[in-house]
Design a protein around this motif. Structure first.
Motif, PDB file in Angstrom:
ATOM      1  N   ILE A  89       1.113  -1.196  -0.061  1.00 55.03           N
ATOM      2  CA  ILE A  89       0.168   0.021  -0.329  1.00 55.03           C
ATOM      3  C   ILE A  89       1.063   0.975  -0.028  1.00 55.03           C
ATOM      4  N   ARG A  90       2.134   1.095   1.094  1.00 60.37           N
ATOM      5  CA  ARG A  90       3.050   2.348   0.592  1.00 60.37           C
ATOM      6  C   ARG A  90       3.240   2.766  -0.409  1.00 60.37           C
ATOM      7  N   GLU A  91       3.744   1.678  -1.807  1.00 59.12           N
ATOM      8  CA  GLU A  91       4.424   2.103  -2.977  1.00 59.12           C
ATOM      9  C   GLU A  91       3.899   2.656  -3.563  1.00 59.12           C
ATOM     10  N   LYS A  92       2.358   2.154  -3.683  1.00 57.95           N
ATOM     11  CA  LYS A  92       1.320   2.980  -4.248  1.00 57.95           C
ATOM     12  C   LYS A  92       1.283   4.770  -3.920  1.00 57.95           C
TER      13      LYS A  92
ATOM     14  N   LYS B 120       1.304   7.636  -6.016  1.00 59.48           N
ATOM     15  CA  LYS B 120       0.605   9.123  -5.875  1.00 59.48           C
ATOM     16  C   LYS B 120       1.315  10.516  -5.783  1.00 59.48           C
ATOM     17  N   LEU B 121       2.043  10.588  -4.073  1.00 58.73           N
ATOM     18  CA  LEU B 121       2.852  11.693  -3.951  1.00 58.73           C
ATOM     19  C   LEU B 121       3.949  11.812  -5.163  1.00 58.73           C
ATOM     20  N   GLU B 122       4.380  11.399  -5.646  1.00 63.28           N
ATOM     21  CA  GLU B 122       5.831  11.414  -6.952  1.00 63.28           C
ATOM     22  C   GLU B 122       4.960  12.001  -7.819  1.00 63.28           C
ATOM     23  N   LYS B 123       3.816  11.553  -8.803  1.00 58.60           N
ATOM     24  CA  LYS B 123       2.638  12.624  -9.554  1.00 58.60           C
ATOM     25  C   LYS B 123       1.857  13.559  -8.917  1.00 58.60           C
ATOM     26  N   LEU B 124       2.243  13.793  -8.014  1.00 58.47           N
ATOM     27  CA  LEU B 124       2.166  15.284  -7.657  1.00 58.47           C
ATOM     28  C   LEU B 124       2.960  16.121  -6.585  1.00 58.47           C
TER      29      LEU B 124
ATOM     30  N   ILE C 173       4.812   7.992   6.028  1.00 57.00           N
ATOM     31  CA  ILE C 173       5.938   9.079   5.024  1.00 57.00           C
ATOM     32  C   ILE C 173       5.517   9.427   6.029  1.00 57.00           C
ATOM     33  N   TYR C 174       6.503  10.791   5.668  1.00 56.09           N
ATOM     34  CA  TYR C 174       6.948  12.039   6.391  1.00 56.09           C
ATOM     35  C   TYR C 174       6.568  13.044   5.164  1.00 56.09           C
ATOM     36  N   LEU C 175       5.972  13.995   5.259  1.00 52.98           N
ATOM     37  CA  LEU C 175       5.807  15.122   4.748  1.00 52.98           C
ATOM     38  C   LEU C 175       5.557  15.963   5.131  1.00 52.98           C
ATOM     39  N   ASP C 176       6.583  17.374   5.210  1.00 55.56           N
ATOM     40  CA  ASP C 176       7.420  18.450   6.412  1.00 55.56           C
ATOM     41  C   ASP C 176       6.156  19.518   5.539  1.00 55.56           C
ATOM     42  N   ASN C 177       5.456  20.000   6.605  1.00 54.60           N
ATOM     43  CA  ASN C 177       5.302  21.660   5.536  1.00 54.60           C
ATOM     44  C   ASN C 177       4.353  21.811   4.426  1.00 54.60           C
ATOM     45  N   ALA C 178       3.361  20.328   5.094  1.00 53.47           N
ATOM     46  CA  ALA C 178       2.198  19.873   3.533  1.00 53.47           C
ATOM     47  C   ALA C 178       0.936  20.341   3.818  1.00 53.47           C
TER      48      ALA C 178
ATOM     49  N   LYS D  43      -5.433  12.121   1.100  1.00 56.50           N
ATOM     50  CA  LYS D  43      -6.632  11.349   1.062  1.00 56.50           C
ATOM     51  C   LYS D  43      -6.442  10.428   0.396  1.00 56.50           C
ATOM     52  N   PHE D  44      -6.755   8.988   1.245  1.00 60.45           N
ATOM     53  CA  PHE D  44      -6.370   7.400   1.087  1.00 60.45           C
ATOM     54  C   PHE D  44      -7.092   7.165   1.618  1.00 60.45           C
ATOM     55  N   ASP D  45      -8.083   5.968   1.038  1.00 56.87           N
ATOM     56  CA  ASP D  45      -8.450   4.912   1.473  1.00 56.87           C
ATOM     57  C   ASP D  45      -8.471   3.987   2.519  1.00 56.87           C
ATOM     58  N   CYS D  46      -7.109   3.624   2.103  1.00 54.37           N
ATOM     59  CA  CYS D  46      -5.715   2.649   2.776  1.00 54.37           C
ATOM     60  C   CYS D  46      -5.138   2.879   3.591  1.00 54.37           C
ATOM     61  N   ALA D  47      -5.418   4.443   3.780  1.00 56.48           N
ATOM     62  CA  ALA D  47      -4.092   5.090   5.168  1.00 56.48           C
ATOM     63  C   ALA D  47      -4.665   5.987   5.685  1.00 56.48           C
ATOM     64  N   ARG D  48      -4.263   6.351   6.858  1.00 54.18           N
ATOM     65  CA  ARG D  48      -5.118   7.763   7.703  1.00 54.18           C
ATOM     66  C   ARG D  48      -4.242   8.404   7.856  1.00 54.18           C
TER      67      ARG D  48
END
Length: 224
Positions: free
Chosen positions: A86-89, A93-97, A108-113, A121-126
């Motif tokens: 799931i994380r790889e998917k 998506k983050l790469e595409k964005l 997965i970490y995102l600073d100043n996001a 928003k992900f159905d399979c993660a929080r």
């Protein structure tokens, strides 16, 4: 018996000091941990904690916002193998964005996001927030659930006192018998706390530990 569960950033450690724990806080926590269980519950990765909190020896750690436990040198992963697929998917998506991210052992970490919140928003993660920073993690995991799993391993059967400052501490508060906010906590955390400390960061935590040692909480929390 009480167990104190403390956040790290802006709770134990001051942002002004680059989140390096001060010697007085380190000394107090290490001393306290010889008498009471003390658990650091943080969104941080182990590799950063090793640098920022070198010499800090709590009873145990709940890392990466819940799904990774550290008890001595033993690591316990609270995730299914499917999470890594799931994380790889999600990473795709983050790469595409075009979003910048880093990957821990589990989350997965995102600073100043904060400006990208509507895209995370992900159905399979929080998604958990720590002020302006985001953490993408297994859907069924958070700080509170991580702590409860640790408590089972430790076979602890007392009361939980939780201390924190930011949004991702709310799940930790939800499993606590007594909720404490440091003076520099966000207003939304102060509003749900049973106690707001007079001092900020580690100085506030030192005061909290002294209150536990003075039996202050025997009057505040019903002990069966």
């Amino acid at each position: 018996m009480f167990l104190v569960a403390s956040d790290y950033d802006r709770t134990l450690a001051n942002e002004k000091n680059g989140f390096i724990i001060s010697d007085d806080v380190k000394s107090k926590v290490n001393e306290f941990s010889k008498k009471y269980p003390f658990v650091v519950v943080t969104g941080r990765e182990k590799r950063f904690i090793n640098v920022l909190a070198n010499g800090l020896t709590p009873t145990a750690w709940v890392l990466e916002n819940g799904p990774l436990l550290l008890i001595g040198e033993k690591e316990v992963y609270l995730v299914d193998k499917e999470w890594f697929e799931i994380r790889e998917k999600i990473i795709e998506k983050l790469e595409k964005l075009g979003l910048r991210y880093s990957v821990g052992k589990i989350i997965i970490y995102l600073d100043n996001a904060v400006n990208f919140g509507n895209k995370l928003k992900f159905d399979c993660a929080r998604v958990e927030w720590n002020r302006n920073d985001a953490m993408i993690m297994p859907k069924n995991m958070d700080k509170g659930k991580g702590l409860l799993e640790l408590i089972k391993i430790l076979k602890f059967n007392g009361k939980i006192i939780a201390v924190g400052d930011s949004q991702n501490d709310i799940p930790l508060f939800n499993v606590a018998d007594f909720k404490v906010a440091v003076a520099n906590a966000l207003d939304e955390i102060k509003k749900i706390a049973d106690l707001v400390l007079d001092e900020e960061n580690g100085k506030g935590v030192i005061s909290l530990l002294e209150m536990v040692e003075s039996n202050y909480f025997l009057k505040k929390i019903n002990i069966d």
